[in-house]
Design an enzyme around this catalytic site. Structure first.
Site, short mmCIF file in Angstrom:
data_model
loop_
_atom_site.label_atom_id
_atom_site.label_comp_id
_atom_site.label_asym_id
_atom_site.label_seq_id
_atom_site.Cartn_x
_atom_site.Cartn_y
_atom_site.Cartn_z
N ASN A 351 -9.41 -11.03 8.88
CA ASN A 351 -8.66 -9.79 8.76
C ASN A 351 -7.16 -10.08 8.77
OD1 ASN A 351 -7.58 -7.01 10.29
ND2 ASN A 351 -9.20 -6.72 8.80
N GLY A 394 -7.62 -6.95 13.27
CA GLY A 394 -6.54 -7.89 13.07
C GLY A 394 -5.34 -7.25 12.40
N ARG A 396 -4.49 -6.80 9.31
CA ARG A 396 -4.74 -5.82 8.23
C ARG A 396 -5.18 -4.49 8.82
NH1 ARG A 396 -8.13 -3.52 4.31
NH2 ARG A 396 -7.17 -3.52 2.25
N CYS A 397 -6.08 -4.51 9.80
CA CYS A 397 -6.54 -3.27 10.43
C CYS A 397 -5.39 -2.48 11.05
CB CYS A 397 -7.56 -3.58 11.53
SG CYS A 397 -9.21 -3.99 10.93
N MET A 398 -4.43 -3.18 11.61
CA MET A 398 -3.35 -2.53 12.35
C MET A 398 -2.17 -2.11 11.47
SD MET A 398 -3.20 -4.71 15.92
CE MET A 398 -2.71 -6.25 15.11
#
Length: 407
Positions: A351, A394, A396-398
């Site tokens: 991620n 990670g 990208r998620c955040m």
């Protein structure tokens, strides 16, 4: 504000929205974390410092960082926007008329920053104060929530996703996350940074029950060159994909939409937990899920302008190579032996967030995967993730990219 457009996964990232951990994560306990979709209880102070390090890497690399909390507080300063938010979150159907009145009164007495703090972080009975005339209140304990916390706002990627010249305000699969979309809808509708901007709203901005048609941004990859790749996961449904795809194709913003089926498994909750784009011909890929043999479909408009899904026989990787106009794709595997690879995938090794072609942000703890990426010529800017990573998300998620170059 410059044009709002996300043209790829790897082009120069210019503007992004994030949310620093605050009150909502302090509400997590061993007894409620599962209901709030977390596997563990994070140390909030450490997670906050790690998130600060993440933001510093972004700003050091020329990315403008917008804070969700700040955007929400500034949106609440607009009386029409505040009323719009309250009408959609604090109804008599949720509270009963007496408690509804008390909750709204309490919120309206707050500063705008504090109101945003509690809209995201929640409010307990003891914080509200006792209100004996409410039957609802008399059934609650002092530690029960009258406003549920929304700790998953940390993962700004999911709630809305920008795709070329527009945005999808996503109907979320889990009840614990659905109020997030109200906040993003309000920000995009009323905040001065967005209200007069030129962008398309594809999906999710209606006061309707979207039923089974859910979608989350972690499953949506803007591949570039007019293409979009969407994962069919435990949280993104075929119905959601079809509705979003129809809007993308009808507006002409997307020319090609590919959907790939994922296992309905917590460890690969979204497509970007097993597969992310790092440079033109190169992806991170968890070998524990064989995406190339997973059922995948191209979605197009039929003669009646309804979407049609056709099974792709050549496999996902060949299809992506043709779409990206490269001879072959390089798939960088999650590092280590089979046990280490599974551990690092769980800790969001795949991620990663590209901030320009071949330059990505990832957690420093995933040493075997980082080594594989660096051997492949990918520059990895590492951030600490001992606590943030326990939230199962990670870099990208955040992050919710709002402006990014195409390829």
């Amino acid at each position: 504000m410059a044009q709002l457009n996300v043209g790829s996964e790897i082009g120069q990232l210019r503007r992004v929205m994030v949310h620093r951990p605050e009150l909502a994560l302090r509400r997590l306990t061993p007894s409620n974390c599962k209901d709030l979709l977390f596997d563990d209880v994070l140390r909030v102070e450490s997670a906050g410092k790690e998130h600060d390090a993440f933001q510093k890497v972004l700003t050091d690399n020329g990315v403008e960082v917008l804070q969700l909390h700040t955007l929400l507080a500034e949106t609440l300063a607009i009386s029409e926007a505040k009323q719009w938010i309250m009408e959609r979150q604090f109804t008599a159907w949720r509270y009963g008329p007496p408690l509804q009145k008390e909750v709204l009164s309490c919120l309206n007495d707050m500063t705008l920053d504090n109101m945003a703090f509690h809209l995201i972080g929640g409010m307990t009975v003891s914080e509200l104060g006792h209100y004996p005339h409410s039957l609802t209140m008399n059934t609650l304990k002092e530690t029960d929530f009258v406003i549920d916390p929304i700790p998953n706002h940390l993962f700004t990627r999911d709630t809305s996703c920008w795709i070329y010249g527009g945005v999808s305000m996503n109907p979320m699969a889990k009840i614990a996350r659905r109020r997030e979309t109200v906040h993003l809808r309000a920000i995009y509708k009323f905040h001065p940074k967005f209200k007069n901007a030129d962008f398309i709203t594809y999906y999710g901005d209606k006061d309707v029950n979207y039923d089974h048609a859910t979608i989350e941004g972690g499953d949506v990859l803007v591949i570039g060159k007019g293409a979009v790749l969407i994962g069919l996961s435990e949280r993104t449904s075929p119905q959601g994909v079809e509705n979003l795809a129809q809007a993308l194709l009808k507006t002409g913003q997307a020319k090609k939409i590919i959907a790939v089926q994922l296992p309905k498994d917590r460890s690969c909750m979204h497509l970007d937990t097993v597969f992310t784009h790092m440079t033109h011909d190169c992806f991170s890929c968890y070998q524990g899920v064989n995406l190339d043999t997973s059922p995948c479909y191209e979605i197009r408009l039929g003669d009646d302008e309804l979407v049609v899904a056709e099974r792709i026989k050549s496999g996902l990787f060949e299809t992506l190579a043709n779409t990206l106009e490269v001879d072959n794709l390089r798939m960088i595997p999650t590092g280590g032996d089979v046990f280490e690879a599974e551990r690092e995938q769980w800790n969001d090794a795949n991620n990663v967030l590209a901030i320009s072609p071949g330059k990505v942000i990832g957690y420093e703890r995933n040493v075997h995967t980082l080594e594989n990426m660096e051997k492949a010529g990918i520059e990895v800017l590492t951030i600490p993730g001992e606590d943030l990573g326990r939230g199962r998300g990670g870099a990208r998620c955040m992050s919710c990219p709002i402006q990014r170059d195409g390829i």
